[in-house]
Design a protein around this motif. Structure first.
Motif, PDB file in Angstrom:
ATOM      1  N   ALA A 220       0.929  -1.370  -0.032  1.00  0.00           N
ATOM      2  CA  ALA A 220      -0.285   0.173   0.273  1.00  0.00           C
ATOM      3  C   ALA A 220       0.530   1.555  -0.475  1.00  0.00           C
ATOM      4  CB  ALA A 220      -1.009   0.388   1.344  1.00  0.00           C
ATOM      5  N   ALA A 221       2.121   1.208   0.609  1.00  0.00           N
ATOM      6  CA  ALA A 221       2.789   2.318   1.079  1.00  0.00           C
ATOM      7  C   ALA A 221       3.466   2.511  -0.390  1.00  0.00           C
ATOM      8  CB  ALA A 221       4.211   2.300   2.114  1.00  0.00           C
ATOM      9  N   GLU A 222       3.808   1.068  -1.258  1.00  0.00           N
ATOM     10  CA  GLU A 222       4.313   1.860  -2.725  1.00  0.00           C
ATOM     11  C   GLU A 222       3.561   2.460  -3.205  1.00  0.00           C
ATOM     12  OE1 GLU A 222       6.012  -1.783  -3.560  1.00  0.00           O
ATOM     13  OE2 GLU A 222       7.944  -1.403  -2.965  1.00  0.00           O
ATOM     14  N   HIS A 223       1.720   2.314  -3.662  1.00  0.00           N
ATOM     15  CA  HIS A 223       1.472   2.515  -4.793  1.00  0.00           C
ATOM     16  C   HIS A 223       0.551   3.717  -4.321  1.00  0.00           C
ATOM     17  CE1 HIS A 223      -1.963   2.077  -6.885  1.00  0.00           C
ATOM     18  NE2 HIS A 223      -2.900   2.766  -5.922  1.00  0.00           N
ATOM     19  N   SER A 224       0.798   4.274  -2.359  1.00  0.00           N
ATOM     20  CA  SER A 224       0.856   5.992  -2.292  1.00  0.00           C
ATOM     21  C   SER A 224       1.680   6.672  -3.039  1.00  0.00           C
ATOM     22  CB  SER A 224       0.773   5.969  -0.573  1.00  0.00           C
ATOM     23  OG  SER A 224      -0.044   7.181  -0.187  1.00  0.00           O
ATOM     24  N   ASP A 225       3.177   6.300  -2.831  1.00  0.00           N
ATOM     25  CA  ASP A 225       3.883   6.930  -3.192  1.00  0.00           C
ATOM     26  C   ASP A 225       4.371   7.050  -4.780  1.00  0.00           C
ATOM     27  OD1 ASP A 225       5.115   7.157  -0.745  1.00  0.00           O
ATOM     28  OD2 ASP A 225       6.968   5.784  -1.189  1.00  0.00           O
ATOM     29  N   HIS A 226       3.397   5.621  -5.358  1.00  0.00           N
ATOM     30  CA  HIS A 226       3.879   6.454  -6.923  1.00  0.00           C
ATOM     31  C   HIS A 226       2.502   6.977  -7.344  1.00  0.00           C
ATOM     32  CE1 HIS A 226       3.810   5.244 -11.549  1.00  0.00           C
ATOM     33  NE2 HIS A 226       3.033   4.133 -11.027  1.00  0.00           N
ATOM     34  N   GLY A 227       1.360   6.799  -6.314  1.00  0.00           N
ATOM     35  CA  GLY A 227       0.151   7.972  -6.925  1.00  0.00           C
ATOM     36  C   GLY A 227      -0.030   8.824  -6.956  1.00  0.00           C
ATOM     37  N   SER A 228       0.893   9.683  -5.346  1.00  0.00           N
ATOM     38  CA  SER A 228       1.230  11.292  -4.977  1.00  0.00           C
ATOM     39  C   SER A 228       1.940  11.338  -6.076  1.00  0.00           C
ATOM     40  CB  SER A 228       2.052  10.469  -3.644  1.00  0.00           C
ATOM     41  OG  SER A 228       2.701  10.414  -2.749  1.00  0.00           O
ATOM     42  N   GLY A 229       3.264  10.844  -6.038  1.00  0.00           N
ATOM     43  CA  GLY A 229       4.011  11.372  -7.421  1.00  0.00           C
ATOM     44  C   GLY A 229       3.312  11.508  -8.933  1.00  0.00           C
ATOM     45  N   ALA A 230       2.514  10.363  -8.780  1.00  0.00           N
ATOM     46  CA  ALA A 230       1.629  11.002 -10.432  1.00  0.00           C
ATOM     47  C   ALA A 230       1.018  11.913 -10.402  1.00  0.00           C
ATOM     48  CB  ALA A 230       0.915   9.466 -10.178  1.00  0.00           C
ATOM     49  N   ALA A 231       0.337  12.430  -9.479  1.00  0.00           N
ATOM     50  CA  ALA A 231      -0.468  13.164  -9.023  1.00  0.00           C
ATOM     51  C   ALA A 231       0.318  14.624  -9.017  1.00  0.00           C
ATOM     52  CB  ALA A 231      -0.988  13.189  -7.728  1.00  0.00           C
ATOM     53  N   LEU A 232       2.301  14.554  -8.500  1.00  0.00           N
ATOM     54  CA  LEU A 232       2.588  15.800  -8.748  1.00  0.00           C
ATOM     55  C   LEU A 232       2.922  15.898 -10.287  1.00  0.00           C
ATOM     56  CD1 LEU A 232       4.164  17.953  -7.277  1.00  0.00           C
ATOM     57  CD2 LEU A 232       5.902  16.299  -6.655  1.00  0.00           C
ATOM     58  N   ASN A 233       3.045  15.031 -11.064  1.00  0.00           N
ATOM     59  CA  ASN A 233       3.303  15.092 -12.186  1.00  0.00           C
ATOM     60  C   ASN A 233       3.085  15.579 -13.024  1.00  0.00           C
ATOM     61  OD1 ASN A 233       6.361  14.034 -12.067  1.00  0.00           O
ATOM     62  ND2 ASN A 233       5.870  12.307 -12.447  1.00  0.00           N
ATOM     63  N   GLU A 234       1.493  14.953 -12.566  1.00  0.00           N
ATOM     64  CA  GLU A 234       0.239  16.066 -13.733  1.00  0.00           C
ATOM     65  C   GLU A 234       0.085  17.286 -13.340  1.00  0.00           C
ATOM     66  OE1 GLU A 234      -4.063  15.248 -13.223  1.00  0.00           O
ATOM     67  OE2 GLU A 234      -3.308  13.041 -13.194  1.00  0.00           O
ATOM     68  N   ALA A 235       0.506  17.684 -11.641  1.00  0.00           N
ATOM     69  CA  ALA A 235      -0.293  18.716 -11.340  1.00  0.00           C
ATOM     70  C   ALA A 235       0.959  19.624 -11.836  1.00  0.00           C
ATOM     71  CB  ALA A 235      -0.230  19.323 -10.188  1.00  0.00           C
ATOM     72  N   LEU A 236       2.425  19.382 -12.557  1.00  0.00           N
ATOM     73  CA  LEU A 236       3.237  20.125 -13.012  1.00  0.00           C
ATOM     74  C   LEU A 236       3.320  20.322 -14.226  1.00  0.00           C
ATOM     75  CD1 LEU A 236       6.580  19.073 -10.861  1.00  0.00           C
ATOM     76  CD2 LEU A 236       5.285  21.477 -10.743  1.00  0.00           C
ATOM     77  N   ALA A 237       2.190  19.569 -14.940  1.00  0.00           N
ATOM     78  CA  ALA A 237       3.008  19.320 -16.346  1.00  0.00           C
ATOM     79  C   ALA A 237       2.665  21.511 -16.505  1.00  0.00           C
ATOM     80  CB  ALA A 237       1.998  18.235 -17.547  1.00  0.00           C
ATOM     81  N   GLY A 238       1.263  21.749 -16.415  1.00  0.00           N
ATOM     82  CA  GLY A 238       0.374  22.487 -16.944  1.00  0.00           C
ATOM     83  C   GLY A 238       1.774  23.823 -16.796  1.00  0.00           C
ATOM     84  N   TRP A 239       2.055  24.136 -15.913  1.00  0.00           N
ATOM     85  CA  TRP A 239       2.604  25.557 -15.994  1.00  0.00           C
ATOM     86  C   TRP A 239       3.883  25.824 -16.236  1.00  0.00           C
ATOM     87  CZ3 TRP A 239       0.610  28.555 -12.324  1.00  0.00           C
ATOM     88  CH2 TRP A 239      -0.494  28.011 -11.224  1.00  0.00           C
ATOM     89  N   ASP A 240       4.434  24.948 -17.014  1.00  0.00           N
ATOM     90  CA  ASP A 240       5.769  25.489 -17.704  1.00  0.00           C
ATOM     91  C   ASP A 240       6.031  26.409 -18.286  1.00  0.00           C
ATOM     92  OD1 ASP A 240       7.032  22.772 -17.291  1.00  0.00           O
ATOM     93  OD2 ASP A 240       7.448  22.197 -19.278  1.00  0.00           O
ATOM     94  N   ASN A 241       4.475  26.607 -19.479  1.00  0.00           N
ATOM     95  CA  ASN A 241       4.702  28.609 -20.074  1.00  0.00           C
ATOM     96  C   ASN A 241       4.666  29.144 -18.758  1.00  0.00           C
ATOM     97  OD1 ASN A 241       4.508  26.980 -22.613  1.00  0.00           O
ATOM     98  ND2 ASN A 241       2.625  27.179 -22.776  1.00  0.00           N
ATOM     99  N   PHE A 242       3.855  29.604 -18.047  1.00  0.00           N
ATOM    100  CA  PHE A 242       4.211  29.868 -16.756  1.00  0.00           C
ATOM    101  C   PHE A 242       4.924  30.474 -16.626  1.00  0.00           C
ATOM    102  CE2 PHE A 242       3.355  31.202 -12.383  1.00  0.00           C
ATOM    103  CZ  PHE A 242       2.789  32.240 -12.817  1.00  0.00           C
ATOM    104  N   TYR A 243       6.188  29.877 -16.027  1.00  0.00           N
ATOM    105  CA  TYR A 243       7.149  29.631 -15.597  1.00  0.00           C
ATOM    106  C   TYR A 243       8.256  30.299 -16.440  1.00  0.00           C
ATOM    107  CZ  TYR A 243       5.818  28.407 -10.831  1.00  0.00           C
ATOM    108  OH  TYR A 243       5.086  28.895  -9.755  1.00  0.00           O
TER     109      TYR A 243
END
Length: 191
Positions: free
Chosen positions: A5-28
């Motif tokens: 469950a911990a590995e799945h949670s880490d992978h899920g939160s990493g995926a959420a982070l990458n998804e959240a970061l994806a749209g910010w490139d042009n802004f920055y």
């Protein structure tokens, strides 16, 4: 192969982070480029007004102009941090907490320095743009770092708000410094 469950949670939160970061490139890219260009312009303004400076105005320069460069560089640093590939929750959180805390400490130091300098008597607008808003922006940035593990998407809006606030504070302060130095130069040439 079973995942804990911990590995799945880490992978899920990493995926959420990458998804959240994806749209910010042009802004920055936009605000990072703006901050870099404005940093260069601030150097030009300071160099062009160097002959108008006295020992007492150097203290004011350290209290009012140098922080503008630091705020522009903070925006540039944030742009680099956010657009760095392969962030993890831990690396992004650590970067944002570090920059936010360092910014709060620096902005507090600047406030003390501005209060102790004697060549210029700051008015409310000076305190707002040189002390209050930068401290708010860096606290907001620190809060963004705190919230990265809980809600990366919301945390990134905090970071964007802090970066924009620092950029606009820097623009205001650079303009204010240029006008101040120009008026001081005119007064000096009349005497």
């Amino acid at each position: 192969m079973e995942h804990s469950a911990a590995e799945h949670s880490d992978h899920g939160s990493g995926a959420a982070l990458n998804e959240a970061l994806a749209g910010w490139d042009n802004f920055y890219v936009i605000i990072g480029s703006s901050a870099a260009a404005l940093t260069g312009l601030q150097f030009v303004v300071i160099a062009l007004t160097s002959e108008a400076r006295t020992t007492t105005s150097t203290t004011a320069l350290e209290a009012f102009a140098t922080p503008t460069i630091v705020h522009f560089c903070s925006v540039l640093l944030l742009a680099a941090i956010i657009t760095t590939p392969e962030h993890t929750i831990v690396t992004l959180t650590a970067c944002l907490l570090t920059v936010g805390l360092a910014g709060v400490v620096y902005a507090t130091y600047v406030t003390i320095k501005a209060r102790n300098q004697r060549s210029y008597k700051p008015v409310f607008e000076d305190w707002l743009f040189h002390s209050i808003l930068p401290i708010v922006a860096y606290v907001w940035l620190f809060a963004g770092g705190v919230f990265v593990p809980r809600d990366p998407a919301a945390a990134l809006y905090c970071v964007a708000g802090a970066a924009l606030m620092l950029l606009f504070v820097g623009i205001h302060n650079a303009w204010d410094a240029a006008v101040f130095m120009t008026m001081r130069r005119r007064r000096g040439s009349r005497s």
